[in-house]
Design a protein around this motif. Structure first.
Motif, PDB file in Angstrom:
ATOM      1  N   SER A  81       0.842  -1.188   0.000  1.00  0.00           N
ATOM      2  CA  SER A  81       0.000   0.000   0.000  1.00  0.00           C
ATOM      3  C   SER A  81       0.884   1.246   0.000  1.00  0.00           C
ATOM      4  O   SER A  81       1.906   1.278   0.676  1.00  0.00           O
TER       5      SER A  81
ATOM      6  N   GLN B 211       0.428   1.469   7.043  1.00  0.00           N
ATOM      7  CA  GLN B 211      -0.582   0.700   7.759  1.00  0.00           C
ATOM      8  C   GLN B 211      -0.080   0.389   9.167  1.00  0.00           C
ATOM      9  O   GLN B 211       1.117   0.359   9.412  1.00  0.00           O
ATOM     10  N   GLU B 212      -1.013   0.115  10.082  1.00  0.00           N
ATOM     11  CA  GLU B 212      -0.658  -0.202  11.460  1.00  0.00           C
ATOM     12  C   GLU B 212      -1.394  -1.451  11.904  1.00  0.00           C
ATOM     13  O   GLU B 212      -2.565  -1.648  11.581  1.00  0.00           O
TER      14      GLU B 212
ATOM     15  N   HIS C 141      -6.011  -7.773  15.516  1.00  0.00           N
ATOM     16  CA  HIS C 141      -6.793  -6.691  14.934  1.00  0.00           C
ATOM     17  C   HIS C 141      -7.033  -5.637  16.000  1.00  0.00           C
ATOM     18  O   HIS C 141      -7.104  -5.944  17.182  1.00  0.00           O
TER      19      HIS C 141
ATOM     20  N   PRO D  38      -1.681  -3.681   2.926  1.00  0.00           N
ATOM     21  CA  PRO D  38      -2.993  -3.188   3.333  1.00  0.00           C
ATOM     22  C   PRO D  38      -3.690  -4.119   4.308  1.00  0.00           C
ATOM     23  O   PRO D  38      -3.640  -5.326   4.166  1.00  0.00           O
ATOM     24  N   LEU D  39      -4.322  -3.550   5.310  1.00  0.00           N
ATOM     25  CA  LEU D  39      -5.105  -4.291   6.296  1.00  0.00           C
ATOM     26  C   LEU D  39      -6.554  -3.865   6.173  1.00  0.00           C
ATOM     27  O   LEU D  39      -6.840  -2.711   5.925  1.00  0.00           O
ATOM     28  N   SER D  40      -7.450  -4.791   6.358  1.00  0.00           N
ATOM     29  CA  SER D  40      -8.879  -4.467   6.290  1.00  0.00           C
ATOM     30  C   SER D  40      -9.493  -4.623   7.662  1.00  0.00           C
ATOM     31  O   SER D  40      -9.528  -5.727   8.193  1.00  0.00           O
TER      32      SER D  40
ATOM     33  N   THR E   3      -0.014   3.790   1.434  1.00  0.00           N
ATOM     34  CA  THR E   3      -0.356   4.390   2.717  1.00  0.00           C
ATOM     35  C   THR E   3       0.193   3.523   3.844  1.00  0.00           C
ATOM     36  O   THR E   3      -0.006   2.310   3.840  1.00  0.00           O
TER      37      THR E   3
ATOM     38  N   ASP F 113       7.993  -6.550   4.772  1.00  0.00           N
ATOM     39  CA  ASP F 113       8.036  -5.489   5.772  1.00  0.00           C
ATOM     40  C   ASP F 113       9.262  -5.587   6.672  1.00  0.00           C
ATOM     41  O   ASP F 113       9.380  -4.849   7.644  1.00  0.00           O
TER      42      ASP F 113
ATOM     43  N   TRP G 111       4.258  -1.149  12.005  1.00  0.00           N
ATOM     44  CA  TRP G 111       3.888  -0.295  10.877  1.00  0.00           C
ATOM     45  C   TRP G 111       4.506  -0.880   9.631  1.00  0.00           C
ATOM     46  O   TRP G 111       5.667  -1.245   9.611  1.00  0.00           O
TER      47      TRP G 111
END
Length: 122
Positions: free
Chosen positions: A4, A8-9, A41, A56-58, A6, A74, A52
């Motif tokens: 992503s 993510q965390e 989650h 992407p995480l949903s 962006t 990562d 971080w």
């Protein structure tokens, strides 16, 4: 999945080093400057640190099997903790099967190397 653009965390919980080193997990391969952790989650448990990264995480997914606790790619990312965020570790490695509950991801503790980091940055 593609990374992503962006940041993510993912909230994670640090595991006890003795548990991480037992024969069911990393079998003695975790040294004193290493931190084992498990992903969660948001809102699913008591988070102690955050990971971080760029995968992407949903929110609201039902299973951690859907969201790897240490997404491939990562490594080198920060493990952050505290009300005033500070880097506690740097992602080092995990199992090739990132959903394997018996091979939790491992970070290198930045606290153990604080003096070396400060000296190197001067």
């Amino acid at each position: 999945r593609r990374p992503s653009p962006t940041l993510q965390e993912l909230e994670v919980t640090v595991m006890d080093a003795r548990m991480c080193n037992n024969s069911r997990f990393w079998n003695g391969g975790i040294g004193p400057a290493m931190i084992c952790f498990q992903g969660q989650h948001r809102g699913s448990g008591a988070a102690k640190v955050s990971l971080w990264g760029g995968v992407p995480l949903s929110p609201g997914r039902g299973s951690l099997a859907d969201v790897p606790p240490h997404p491939q790619g990562d490594s080198g990312g920060p493990l952050v903790c505290g009300k005033r965020p500070a880097v506690a570790g740097v992602l080092s490695f995990s199992s090739k099967n990132v959903t394997d509950p018996f091979k939790p991801p491992v970070a290198t503790s930045t606290v153990k190397y604080k003096k070396w980091i400060q000296k190197t940055l001067r």
